[in-house]
Design an enzyme around this catalytic site. Sequence first.
Site, PDB file in Angstrom:
ATOM      1  N   ARG A 209       0.830  -1.210   0.000  1.00  0.00           N
ATOM      2  CA  ARG A 209       0.000   0.000   0.000  1.00  0.00           C
ATOM      3  C   ARG A 209       0.865   1.260   0.000  1.00  0.00           C
ATOM      4  O   ARG A 209       0.369   2.346  -0.309  1.00  0.00           O
ATOM      5  CB  ARG A 209      -0.918   0.019   1.222  1.00  0.00           C
ATOM      6  CG  ARG A 209      -1.892  -1.151   1.264  1.00  0.00           C
ATOM      7  CD  ARG A 209      -2.551  -1.275   2.625  1.00  0.00           C
ATOM      8  NE  ARG A 209      -3.362  -0.119   2.961  1.00  0.00           N
ATOM      9  CZ  ARG A 209      -3.853   0.124   4.184  1.00  0.00           C
ATOM     10  NH1 ARG A 209      -3.594  -0.740   5.168  1.00  0.00           N
ATOM     11  NH2 ARG A 209      -4.591   1.183   4.410  1.00  0.00           N
ATOM     12  N   HIS A 240      -0.939   7.074   7.411  1.00  0.00           N
ATOM     13  CA  HIS A 240      -1.601   7.158   8.710  1.00  0.00           C
ATOM     14  C   HIS A 240      -0.640   7.884   9.646  1.00  0.00           C
ATOM     15  O   HIS A 240       0.399   7.330   9.998  1.00  0.00           O
ATOM     16  CB  HIS A 240      -1.894   5.773   9.261  1.00  0.00           C
ATOM     17  CG  HIS A 240      -2.613   4.865   8.294  1.00  0.00           C
ATOM     18  ND1 HIS A 240      -1.995   4.201   7.259  1.00  0.00           N
ATOM     19  CD2 HIS A 240      -3.927   4.519   8.218  1.00  0.00           C
ATOM     20  CE1 HIS A 240      -2.878   3.466   6.596  1.00  0.00           C
ATOM     21  NE2 HIS A 240      -4.053   3.644   7.157  1.00  0.00           N
ATOM     22  N   HIS A 252      -5.438  -3.259  13.248  1.00  0.00           N
ATOM     23  CA  HIS A 252      -6.826  -3.739  13.228  1.00  0.00           C
ATOM     24  C   HIS A 252      -7.087  -4.709  14.389  1.00  0.00           C
ATOM     25  O   HIS A 252      -8.215  -4.844  14.859  1.00  0.00           O
ATOM     26  CB  HIS A 252      -7.147  -4.452  11.910  1.00  0.00           C
ATOM     27  CG  HIS A 252      -7.219  -3.536  10.736  1.00  0.00           C
ATOM     28  ND1 HIS A 252      -6.104  -3.118  10.035  1.00  0.00           N
ATOM     29  CD2 HIS A 252      -8.275  -2.938  10.127  1.00  0.00           C
ATOM     30  CE1 HIS A 252      -6.474  -2.312   9.056  1.00  0.00           C
ATOM     31  NE2 HIS A 252      -7.792  -2.190   9.091  1.00  0.00           N
ATOM     32  N   ASP A 325      -8.513   7.128  12.168  1.00  0.00           N
ATOM     33  CA  ASP A 325      -8.684   5.871  11.463  1.00  0.00           C
ATOM     34  C   ASP A 325      -9.954   5.225  12.024  1.00  0.00           C
ATOM     35  O   ASP A 325     -10.531   5.704  13.012  1.00  0.00           O
ATOM     36  CB  ASP A 325      -7.459   4.979  11.661  1.00  0.00           C
ATOM     37  CG  ASP A 325      -7.305   3.929  10.559  1.00  0.00           C
ATOM     38  OD1 ASP A 325      -8.270   3.696   9.806  1.00  0.00           O
ATOM     39  OD2 ASP A 325      -6.220   3.328  10.463  1.00  0.00           O
TER      40      ASP A 325
END
Length: 429
Positions: A209, A240, A252, A325
Amino acid sequence: MSLHRALLGAGLLVVVAGCSTTPPRTALPSSPTTTVVAPPPPPSPSPSPTDDPAAELTVEEKVGQLLMPVLYGSSARAAHQENLARYGVGSPAEVIRKYHLGGVILFPGTGNIQSARQVATFTAGLRSAAGKVPLLIGVDQENGIVSRLKGIVTEIPGASVIGQTGDLRNARDAARVTAEELNALGISLDFAPVADVNVNPNNPVIGPRAYGNDPEKVADMVGAAVQGFRDGGVAATVKHFPGHGDTNVDSHTSLPVIDHTREEWEKLDAPPFKEAIANEVDAVMSAHIVMPALDPSGDPATLSKKILTGVLRGELGFDGVVFTDALNMDGVRKKYGDGEVAVRAILAGADILLMPPDFGVARDAVLAAVESGRISATRLNQSVERILHLKREFRLDSPRTFPTPAEAVKLMKTSEHRAVARRISTAAK
């Protein structure tokens, strides 16, 4: 805050908030495009203090601007059981009206994304449901492995492939193509580009990413991408902050700790964010990571006033919108309850609470904090004014004409857009 307005070659007016006086390092010429996207109306004068929309909002309406949840269903007016369970009303339009939502984020797993015609129809219905303040509609379309609109929009290679080409025009054109197609679908904000520097090969959450592992090269790519989103008329969100590139833990599922010294952060993590700010990026997303060199409290950056207000706003000079986020990620839920997380994020300097896991708990906690004075009226108004400013910048407060659903279908995967994708893929081989 300075305002820069440019009427682009395709007739698309883009208005972007200036957040830094530092000149961007990557000043690229706009690439020609054959895609025609419906332009916003001509610019109007900035509102005076006497006609500031924020002054007309109630506290509940202001708090609604700070919330960007997930809604369920493929039609704005159709009831969905999940909306009833989570929000007490059935259709996405009813949720928007009931809670005066400032924005929504689209996801394929919720039924939001099925086809180009359906998405364009859906977003038009969502916009029409908004009251006195227009709706911000966002999506995670990074391209590559994070592509919520896969199969609908042009399949653009991901950031790591673009980084391999070493050509900044590829980063800019990829972002422009994505933005033009999102804009045609009625989507006003993309949670991209990724500004993390992937310095840890074992990173389970960033990896491809990112544009690469060289901070300066990543910075140049990020700056070019921010320009590309501007070219296409969609707000960009770098993420981020303060940098998620050197972790072997997925936020996560857990709370990563990055033990960079302040000097290492300045060298490894900060350059892409500084470059994005120099290129007047519209929004920044926080990371659910602990970085003791910037804040020794043990709180994740999303809940850290030292990081979001002290470093991002104070030191780097960013005055745009700060998103958390997703608040349903375990990395931010380890230490506090979901209501307290929402309050602490606002106090830290966040403006928009993305995807709170229990919407009612988060909203009620913020309302209670405002009523008690824990979140002052001044602090609340700061966020509301930044959010409204972003919406004005992209003419969401005007009777803007978006393409019809039939027109939107024709604006997907154009020959020019597919040529850009092929050029990038070929250059990376």
